[in-house]
Design an enzyme around this catalytic site. Structure first.
Site, PDB file in Angstrom:
ATOM      1  N   ILE A  17       0.846  -1.202   0.000  1.00  0.00           N
ATOM      2  CA  ILE A  17       0.000   0.000   0.000  1.00  0.00           C
ATOM      3  C   ILE A  17       0.881   1.251   0.000  1.00  0.00           C
ATOM      4  CG2 ILE A  17      -1.720   1.318   1.334  1.00  0.00           C
ATOM      5  CD1 ILE A  17      -2.825  -1.466   2.267  1.00  0.00           C
ATOM      6  N   ASP A 160     -14.378   0.410   1.958  1.00  0.00           N
ATOM      7  CA  ASP A 160     -15.657  -0.310   2.032  1.00  0.00           C
ATOM      8  C   ASP A 160     -16.775   0.553   1.442  1.00  0.00           C
ATOM      9  OD1 ASP A 160     -14.561  -2.526   3.812  1.00  0.00           O
ATOM     10  OD2 ASP A 160     -14.125  -0.742   4.993  1.00  0.00           O
ATOM     11  N   HIS A 188     -14.279  -2.667  10.297  1.00  0.00           N
ATOM     12  CA  HIS A 188     -13.721  -2.995   8.978  1.00  0.00           C
ATOM     13  C   HIS A 188     -13.394  -4.488   8.978  1.00  0.00           C
ATOM     14  CE1 HIS A 188     -11.407  -3.071   5.339  1.00  0.00           C
ATOM     15  NE2 HIS A 188     -10.379  -3.563   6.000  1.00  0.00           N
TER      16      HIS A 188
HETATM   17  P1  NAX Z   1       2.544  -5.327   3.262  1.00  0.00           P
HETATM   18  O1  NAX Z   1       2.874  -6.574   4.029  1.00  0.00           O
HETATM   19  O2  NAX Z   1       2.883  -5.255   1.827  1.00  0.00           O
HETATM   20  O3  NAX Z   1       3.212  -4.087   3.989  1.00  0.00           O
HETATM   21  C1  NAX Z   1       3.221  -3.907   5.359  1.00  0.00           C
HETATM   22  C2  NAX Z   1       4.471  -3.141   5.698  1.00  0.00           C
HETATM   23  O4  NAX Z   1       4.420  -2.804   7.089  1.00  0.00           O
HETATM   24  C3  NAX Z   1       5.752  -3.944   5.491  1.00  0.00           C
HETATM   25  O5  NAX Z   1       6.658  -3.193   4.670  1.00  0.00           O
HETATM   26  C4  NAX Z   1       6.302  -4.140   6.890  1.00  0.00           C
HETATM   27  O6  NAX Z   1       7.725  -4.139   6.935  1.00  0.00           O
HETATM   28  C5  NAX Z   1       5.729  -2.903   7.584  1.00  0.00           C
HETATM   29  N1  NAX Z   1       5.705  -3.011   9.061  1.00  0.00           N
HETATM   30  C6  NAX Z   1       5.523  -4.106   9.818  1.00  0.00           C
HETATM   31  N2  NAX Z   1       5.639  -3.793  11.118  1.00  0.00           N
HETATM   32  C7  NAX Z   1       5.900  -2.470  11.175  1.00  0.00           C
HETATM   33  C8  NAX Z   1       6.132  -1.574  12.222  1.00  0.00           C
HETATM   34  N3  NAX Z   1       6.143  -1.978  13.503  1.00  0.00           N
HETATM   35  N4  NAX Z   1       6.371  -0.272  11.926  1.00  0.00           N
HETATM   36  C9  NAX Z   1       6.387   0.146  10.648  1.00  0.00           C
HETATM   37  N5  NAX Z   1       6.195  -0.665   9.593  1.00  0.00           N
HETATM   38  C10 NAX Z   1       5.947  -1.965   9.862  1.00  0.00           C
HETATM   39  O7  NAX Z   1       0.975  -5.102   3.514  1.00  0.00           O
HETATM   40  P2  NAX Z   1      -0.026  -4.123   2.743  1.00  0.00           P
HETATM   41  O8  NAX Z   1      -0.650  -4.824   1.597  1.00  0.00           O
HETATM   42  O9  NAX Z   1       0.657  -2.823   2.482  1.00  0.00           O
HETATM   43  O10 NAX Z   1      -1.173  -3.962   3.878  1.00  0.00           O
HETATM   44  C11 NAX Z   1      -0.887  -3.361   5.104  1.00  0.00           C
HETATM   45  C12 NAX Z   1      -2.079  -3.445   6.044  1.00  0.00           C
HETATM   46  O11 NAX Z   1      -3.251  -2.862   5.465  1.00  0.00           O
HETATM   47  C13 NAX Z   1      -2.469  -4.846   6.462  1.00  0.00           C
HETATM   48  O12 NAX Z   1      -2.662  -4.853   7.887  1.00  0.00           O
HETATM   49  C14 NAX Z   1      -3.809  -5.055   5.764  1.00  0.00           C
HETATM   50  O13 NAX Z   1      -4.626  -5.983   6.461  1.00  0.00           O
HETATM   51  C15 NAX Z   1      -4.362  -3.655   5.817  1.00  0.00           C
HETATM   52  N6  NAX Z   1      -5.481  -3.356   4.886  1.00  0.00           N
HETATM   53  C16 NAX Z   1      -6.460  -2.519   5.334  1.00  0.00           C
HETATM   54  C17 NAX Z   1      -7.492  -2.101   4.524  1.00  0.00           C
HETATM   55  C18 NAX Z   1      -8.529  -1.148   5.039  1.00  0.00           C
HETATM   56  O14 NAX Z   1      -9.435  -0.813   4.269  1.00  0.00           O
HETATM   57  N7  NAX Z   1      -8.504  -0.689   6.288  1.00  0.00           N
HETATM   58  C19 NAX Z   1      -7.629  -2.630   3.142  1.00  0.00           C
HETATM   59  C20 NAX Z   1      -6.343  -3.167   2.569  1.00  0.00           C
HETATM   60  C21 NAX Z   1      -5.479  -3.918   3.536  1.00  0.00           C
HETATM   61  O15 NAX Z   1      -5.965  -5.213   3.652  1.00  0.00           O
END
Ligand code: NAX
Length: 339
Positions: A17, A160, A188
């Site tokens: 994202i 959503d 969500h």
């Molecule tokens: P990714 O796994 O591609 O990216 C997550 C990033 O967060 C990684 O680069 C990781 O190194 C970093 N990270 C982990 N722990 C961290 C910390 N303590 N401090 C800073 N960075 C940290 O996931 P991505 O596809 O980008 O999704 C991220 C989150 O969005 C997930 O939790 C996902 O469930 C959530 N979503 C929420 C949505 C919403 O509408 N609210 C929809 C899309 C998505 O599913």
């Protein structure tokens, strides 16, 4: 005259994202075509190299709006003076992980990030939590930031909302622009309630345009299960559509929701619509002078009430689990910022 720069802190900035969002920020989509932006990328220590790579690429678009870009694993550095914090980085659920483990792992991220926001963020800080479980992560971050007004903490449910608008537009054969007053209530999660009771389609009551059985059945399921459908089809979760929703959430807060319409956002409940105070719950909202407001006075029939109550019950269970694990213990005001 050039507006003053906005400082954006983005956690999880090297993730999917983050990668979809940052280049659109640099092109002015999030804060406006003339607003300079400072980008503070916050990453897990293991992903700092990847973050540095994204920062190099961000420089390579040579955006005149990009004042500077930094990468750090320290929330106190990333949030220092930030105007907007988008918290995407979260611990995903992995095989064999219990719900309590997931909550604890994320509380270990969002609690300290809330505390850092409390102490070092800019006076007008606005926080949008995207990382799941987004509502409860936002509640935990807010609980650790006693000096920041509650209404500054939000969880993303604009995605959503967009999904709901798009489904209605497809069903009715109209443009999404003709679909207004959709509401997403609750968590969500698959328990959310996308509500067409007050929605309008090209000026008519939505329930006079789409059939009620669909609105109460397949429509709700298609919106609530959309994330899963995308993972099943794409082999990866929603990324570009999430970035779009983040941009719209920020834009609508700053510039207001078009007259006669509203959007949806997870806000810290003030008890509106019987949602227990303090839960971060999605409501239909507008924005007044840069602050979110729950749309008041909507009538809720028995169907809506039961749907909202079911999703709120899930939020209560998440809150109680977080509380039992000590993640919502009272935090003393640090006095780092004026009340
Ligand atoms: P990714 O796994 O591609 O990216 C997550 C990033 O967060 C990684 O680069 C990781 O190194 C970093 N990270 C982990 N722990 C961290 C910390 N303590 N401090 C800073 N960075 C940290 O996931 P991505 O596809 O980008 O999704 C991220 C989150 O969005 C997930 O939790 C996902 O469930 C959530 N979503 C929420 C949505 C919403 O509408 N609210 C929809 C899309 C998505 O599913």
């Amino acid at each position: 005259m050039t507006p003053p720069p906005v400082t954006l802190a983005l956690s999880g900035a090297a993730g999917q994202i983050g990668y979809a969002l940052l280049f659109r920020v640099a092109s002015g989509e999030m804060f406006g075509p003339d607003t300079p932006v400072r980008v503070r990328m916050l990453e897990h220590p293991d992903a700092l190299a990847a973050g540095a790579g994204v920062a190099l690429e961000l420089q390579d678009v040579a955006s005149p709006l990009l004042v500077d870009v930094d990468v750090t694993a320290d929330p106190r550095v990333a949030f220092d003076g930030a105007d907007v914090a988008v918290l995407v980085g979260a611990r995903p659920r992995t095989a064999g992980m219990e719900r309590a483990d997931l909550l604890s792992a994320n509380a270990g991220i969002f609690g300290p990030q809330g505390a850092a926001l409390n102490d070092v963020a800019g006076a007008g800080i606005q926080v949008l939590v995207v990382g799941n479980p987004a509502n409860t992560n936002a509640m935990i971050a807010a609980a650790h930031a006693p000096d920041v007004p509650r209404e500054r903490f939000t969880a993303l449910t604009r995605l959503d909302h967009n999904r709901a608008v798009a489904q209605v537009a497809l069903r009715a054969g109209v443009s999404p622009r003709d679909v207004t007053r959709v509401a997403v209530w609750g968590n969500h999660s698959p328990s959310q309630y996308p509500d067409l009771r007050h929605a309008r389609v090209a000026g008519r009551a939505a329930l006079d345009v789409v059939d009620r059985d669909w609105a109460e059945g397949a429509f709700i399921d298609s919106v609530a299960q959309r994330g899963r459908a995308i993972i099943a089809a794409r082999g990866a979760s929603s990324v570009a559509s999430t970035a779009t929703a983040v941009i719209q959430h920020s834009h609508l807060r700053r510039h207001g929701v078009p007259d006669g319409d509203w959007t949806s956002a997870g806000l810290v409940s003030d008890g509106s619509y019987g949602v227990p105070e303090g839960l971060v719950c999605s409501f239909p909202v507008t924005s007044v002078a840069g602050a979110w407001r729950v749309v008041p006075g909507l009538e809720l029939d028995a169907f809506s009430r039961a749907r909202i109550d079911a999703s709120v019950a899930e939020l209560v269970a998440e809150r109680d689990a977080a509380r039992a694990l000590g993640h919502l213990d009272p935090v003393a005001r640090s006095g780092a910022r004026p009340a």
